[in-house]
Design an enzyme around this catalytic site. Structure first.
Site, PDB file in Angstrom:
ATOM      1  N   ASN A  42     120.797  13.079  34.173  1.00 26.32           N
ATOM      2  CA  ASN A  42     120.301  11.949  33.375  1.00 26.32           C
ATOM      3  C   ASN A  42     120.044  12.364  31.927  1.00 26.32           C
ATOM      4  O   ASN A  42     119.586  13.479  31.652  1.00 26.32           O
ATOM      5  CB  ASN A  42     119.055  11.312  34.001  1.00 26.32           C
ATOM      6  CG  ASN A  42     117.960  12.282  34.354  1.00 26.32           C
ATOM      7  OD1 ASN A  42     118.209  13.440  34.678  1.00 26.32           O
ATOM      8  ND2 ASN A  42     116.721  11.817  34.282  1.00 26.32           N
ATOM      9  N   GLU A  44     118.081  10.830  28.703  1.00 30.08           N
ATOM     10  CA  GLU A  44     117.147   9.787  28.262  1.00 30.08           C
ATOM     11  C   GLU A  44     117.192   9.613  26.748  1.00 30.08           C
ATOM     12  O   GLU A  44     117.837  10.390  26.029  1.00 30.08           O
ATOM     13  CB  GLU A  44     115.740  10.140  28.748  1.00 30.08           C
ATOM     14  CG  GLU A  44     115.679  10.191  30.267  1.00 30.08           C
ATOM     15  CD  GLU A  44     114.279  10.388  30.822  1.00 30.08           C
ATOM     16  OE1 GLU A  44     113.364  10.798  30.072  1.00 30.08           O
ATOM     17  OE2 GLU A  44     114.112  10.129  32.031  1.00 30.08           O
ATOM     18  N   CYS A  53     121.821   7.281  33.709  1.00 34.76           N
ATOM     19  CA  CYS A  53     121.546   8.043  34.927  1.00 34.76           C
ATOM     20  C   CYS A  53     122.598   9.134  35.159  1.00 34.76           C
ATOM     21  O   CYS A  53     123.743   9.034  34.697  1.00 34.76           O
ATOM     22  CB  CYS A  53     121.570   7.127  36.146  1.00 34.76           C
ATOM     23  SG  CYS A  53     120.260   5.915  36.202  1.00 34.76           S
ATOM     24  N   GLU A  55     124.304   9.748  37.803  1.00 34.82           N
ATOM     25  CA  GLU A  55     125.499   9.282  38.519  1.00 34.82           C
ATOM     26  C   GLU A  55     126.532   8.714  37.557  1.00 34.82           C
ATOM     27  O   GLU A  55     127.734   8.964  37.669  1.00 34.82           O
ATOM     28  CB  GLU A  55     125.125   8.181  39.534  1.00 34.82           C
ATOM     29  CG  GLU A  55     124.185   8.633  40.627  1.00 34.82           C
ATOM     30  CD  GLU A  55     122.716   8.416  40.276  1.00 34.82           C
ATOM     31  OE1 GLU A  55     122.319   8.664  39.132  1.00 34.82           O
ATOM     32  OE2 GLU A  55     121.971   8.005  41.176  1.00 34.82           O
ATOM     33  N   CYS A  86     120.475   3.863  41.476  1.00 34.89           N
ATOM     34  CA  CYS A  86     119.903   2.572  41.066  1.00 34.89           C
ATOM     35  C   CYS A  86     120.990   1.494  41.167  1.00 34.89           C
ATOM     36  O   CYS A  86     122.182   1.789  41.367  1.00 34.89           O
ATOM     37  CB  CYS A  86     119.344   2.657  39.647  1.00 34.89           C
ATOM     38  SG  CYS A  86     120.611   2.672  38.356  1.00 34.89           S
ATOM     39  N   CYS A  89     123.980   1.907  38.813  1.00 32.03           N
ATOM     40  CA  CYS A  89     124.922   2.964  39.215  1.00 32.03           C
ATOM     41  C   CYS A  89     125.752   2.536  40.423  1.00 32.03           C
ATOM     42  O   CYS A  89     126.943   2.862  40.509  1.00 32.03           O
ATOM     43  CB  CYS A  89     124.176   4.258  39.499  1.00 32.03           C
ATOM     44  SG  CYS A  89     123.552   5.037  37.993  1.00 32.03           S
TER      45      CYS A  89
HETATM   46  N1  THU Z   1     117.661   8.337  37.346  1.00 32.96           N
HETATM   47  C1  THU Z   1     118.895   8.868  37.607  1.00 32.96           C
HETATM   48  O1  THU Z   1     119.444   9.624  36.794  1.00 32.96           O
HETATM   49  N2  THU Z   1     119.501   8.539  38.771  1.00 32.96           N
HETATM   50  C2  THU Z   1     118.924   7.799  39.771  1.00 32.96           C
HETATM   51  O2  THU Z   1     119.524   7.608  40.813  1.00 32.96           O
HETATM   52  C3  THU Z   1     117.589   7.241  39.569  1.00 32.96           C
HETATM   53  C4  THU Z   1     117.008   7.400  38.215  1.00 32.96           C
HETATM   54  C5  THU Z   1     116.970   8.752  36.115  1.00 32.96           C
HETATM   55  C6  THU Z   1     116.879   7.728  35.036  1.00 32.96           C
HETATM   56  C7  THU Z   1     115.658   8.200  34.267  1.00 32.96           C
HETATM   57  O3  THU Z   1     116.047   9.172  33.303  1.00 32.96           O
HETATM   58  C8  THU Z   1     114.795   8.891  35.311  1.00 32.96           C
HETATM   59  O4  THU Z   1     115.646   9.107  36.427  1.00 32.96           O
HETATM   60  C9  THU Z   1     113.584   8.092  35.741  1.00 32.96           C
HETATM   61  O5  THU Z   1     113.944   6.834  36.151  1.00 32.96           O
END
Ligand code: THU
Length: 134
Positions: A42, A44, A53, A55, A86, A89
Protein backbone atom coordinates in the site's frame (compact mmCIF):
# COMPACT_ATOMS: atom_id res chain seq x y z
CA UNK A 1 4.96 -21.95 -7.21
CA UNK A 2 3.06 -23.08 -4.14
CA UNK A 3 0.85 -21.01 -1.89
CA UNK A 4 3.44 -20.75 0.85
CA UNK A 5 5.93 -19.17 -1.56
CA UNK A 6 3.30 -16.69 -2.70
CA UNK A 7 2.53 -15.80 0.92
CA UNK A 8 6.24 -15.34 1.62
CA UNK A 9 6.48 -12.89 -1.27
CA UNK A 10 3.43 -10.98 -0.03
CA UNK A 11 5.08 -10.80 3.40
CA UNK A 12 8.31 -9.48 1.87
CA UNK A 13 6.39 -6.88 -0.16
CA UNK A 14 4.68 -5.70 3.03
CA UNK A 15 8.01 -4.30 4.20
CA UNK A 16 7.96 -1.85 1.30
CA UNK A 17 4.62 -0.29 2.21
CA UNK A 18 4.45 3.46 2.52
CA UNK A 19 1.90 3.83 5.29
CA UNK A 20 2.83 6.78 7.53
CA UNK A 21 -0.82 7.73 8.14
CA UNK A 22 -2.51 4.46 9.08
CA UNK A 23 0.63 2.62 10.13
CA UNK A 24 -1.07 -0.44 8.60
CA UNK A 25 1.27 -2.12 6.16
CA UNK A 26 -0.09 -4.53 3.59
CA UNK A 27 1.73 -6.66 1.04
CA UNK A 28 0.33 -8.55 -1.93
CA UNK A 29 1.77 -11.10 -4.35
CA UNK A 30 -0.07 -11.81 -7.59
CA UNK A 31 0.57 -14.98 -9.61
CA UNK A 32 -0.18 -14.69 -13.32
CA UNK A 33 -1.30 -17.47 -15.67
CA UNK A 34 2.15 -17.17 -17.25
CA UNK A 35 3.66 -18.12 -13.89
CA UNK A 36 5.17 -14.75 -13.01
CA UNK A 37 4.71 -12.95 -9.72
CA UNK A 38 4.08 -9.26 -9.24
CA UNK A 39 4.14 -7.79 -5.77
CA UNK A 40 2.63 -4.64 -4.32
CA UNK A 41 2.35 -2.76 -1.06
CA UNK A 42 0.00 0.00 0.00
CA UNK A 43 1.08 3.54 -0.84
CA UNK A 44 -0.63 6.23 1.22
CA UNK A 45 -0.93 9.95 0.65
CA UNK A 46 -1.46 13.09 2.75
CA UNK A 47 -4.67 13.44 0.78
CA UNK A 48 -5.96 10.20 2.28
CA UNK A 49 -8.33 9.28 -0.54
CA UNK A 50 -5.43 8.98 -2.97
CA UNK A 51 -4.08 5.96 -1.11
CA UNK A 52 -3.68 2.87 -3.27
CA UNK A 53 -3.97 -0.61 -1.76
CA UNK A 54 -1.30 -3.28 -2.09
CA UNK A 55 -3.52 -5.43 -4.32
CA UNK A 56 -4.12 -2.73 -6.91
CA UNK A 57 -0.42 -1.87 -7.06
CA UNK A 58 0.34 -5.53 -7.83
CA UNK A 59 -2.41 -5.72 -10.47
CA UNK A 60 -1.32 -2.51 -12.17
CA UNK A 61 2.30 -3.63 -12.23
CA UNK A 62 1.27 -6.90 -13.92
CA UNK A 63 -1.03 -5.27 -16.44
CA UNK A 64 1.54 -2.66 -17.41
CA UNK A 65 4.07 -5.47 -17.88
CA UNK A 66 1.69 -7.02 -20.41
CA UNK A 67 0.08 -9.68 -18.20
CA UNK A 68 -3.59 -9.55 -17.35
CA UNK A 69 -4.55 -13.18 -16.74
CA UNK A 70 -4.23 -14.08 -13.08
CA UNK A 71 -4.28 -17.29 -11.04
CA UNK A 72 -4.09 -16.14 -7.45
CA UNK A 73 -3.23 -13.32 -5.10
CA UNK A 74 -1.96 -13.50 -1.52
CA UNK A 75 -2.52 -10.58 0.84
CA UNK A 76 -0.58 -10.20 4.07
CA UNK A 77 -0.95 -7.62 6.82
CA UNK A 78 -0.35 -7.25 10.52
CA UNK A 79 -2.68 -8.23 13.32
CA UNK A 80 -4.57 -11.40 14.07
CA UNK A 81 -7.29 -10.69 11.53
CA UNK A 82 -7.08 -12.04 8.02
CA UNK A 83 -6.60 -9.37 5.38
CA UNK A 84 -9.32 -9.35 2.74
CA UNK A 85 -9.31 -7.12 -0.34
CA UNK A 86 -11.46 -4.00 -0.10
CA UNK A 87 -14.39 -3.53 -2.46
CA UNK A 88 -12.40 -1.35 -4.84
CA UNK A 89 -9.68 -3.98 -5.16
CA UNK A 90 -12.25 -6.75 -5.72
CA UNK A 91 -13.70 -4.70 -8.57
CA UNK A 92 -10.24 -4.15 -10.10
CA UNK A 93 -9.41 -7.88 -9.78
CA UNK A 94 -12.77 -8.76 -11.38
CA UNK A 95 -11.84 -6.71 -14.43
CA UNK A 96 -9.31 -9.42 -15.26
CA UNK A 97 -10.52 -12.61 -13.59
CA UNK A 98 -13.71 -13.51 -11.76
CA UNK A 99 -12.09 -16.86 -10.91
CA UNK A 100 -8.92 -15.62 -9.26
CA UNK A 101 -8.06 -17.37 -6.00
CA UNK A 102 -7.69 -14.98 -3.08
CA UNK A 103 -5.46 -16.05 -0.22
CA UNK A 104 -6.04 -14.07 2.94
CA UNK A 105 -3.23 -14.26 5.49
CA UNK A 106 -3.05 -13.29 9.15
CA UNK A 107 0.06 -12.36 11.10
CA UNK A 108 0.73 -16.01 11.96
CA UNK A 109 0.73 -16.82 8.24
CA UNK A 110 -2.46 -18.87 8.63
CA UNK A 111 -4.26 -18.96 5.28
CA UNK A 112 -7.86 -18.77 4.14
CA UNK A 113 -8.65 -19.35 0.48
CA UNK A 114 -11.57 -17.97 -1.51
CA UNK A 115 -12.51 -17.39 -5.10
CA UNK A 116 -13.34 -13.88 -6.16
CA UNK A 117 -16.84 -15.01 -7.11
CA UNK A 118 -17.52 -15.81 -3.45
CA UNK A 119 -16.43 -12.36 -2.29
CA UNK A 120 -18.05 -10.41 -5.12
CA UNK A 121 -20.87 -12.61 -6.42
CA UNK A 122 -22.61 -9.97 -8.52
CA UNK A 123 -20.00 -8.08 -10.47
CA UNK A 124 -20.22 -5.04 -12.69
CA UNK A 125 -18.08 -6.22 -15.59
CA UNK A 126 -17.14 -5.32 -19.12
CA UNK A 127 -19.93 -7.62 -20.31
CA UNK A 128 -22.49 -5.89 -18.13
CA UNK A 129 -21.42 -2.41 -19.15
CA UNK A 130 -21.25 -3.15 -22.88
CA UNK A 131 -24.73 -4.68 -22.68
CA UNK A 132 -25.93 -1.44 -21.18
CA UNK A 133 -24.74 0.85 -23.97
CA UNK A 134 -26.31 -1.26 -26.73
N1 THU B 1 -5.15 -1.69 2.54
C1 THU B 1 -4.57 -2.46 1.57
O1 THU B 1 -3.50 -2.12 1.05
N2 THU B 1 -5.19 -3.60 1.20
C2 THU B 1 -6.32 -4.10 1.80
O2 THU B 1 -6.78 -5.17 1.43
C3 THU B 1 -6.96 -3.34 2.87
C4 THU B 1 -6.42 -1.99 3.13
C5 THU B 1 -4.43 -0.49 3.00
C6 THU B 1 -5.00 0.82 2.58
C7 THU B 1 -4.47 1.75 3.66
O3 THU B 1 -3.17 2.20 3.30
C8 THU B 1 -4.34 0.86 4.89
O4 THU B 1 -4.41 -0.47 4.41
C9 THU B 1 -5.41 1.08 5.93
O5 THU B 1 -6.66 0.98 5.38
Amino acid sequence: MNLVDLVTMAREAQRLAYAPYSGFRVGAALLTEEGHIYTGANVENASYGLTVCAERIAVFKAVTAGECRFQSIAIAGSGLDYIYPCGACLQVLAEFSTNIKIIAVNENDDLREYYLGEMLPQVFSLDTSSRRVK
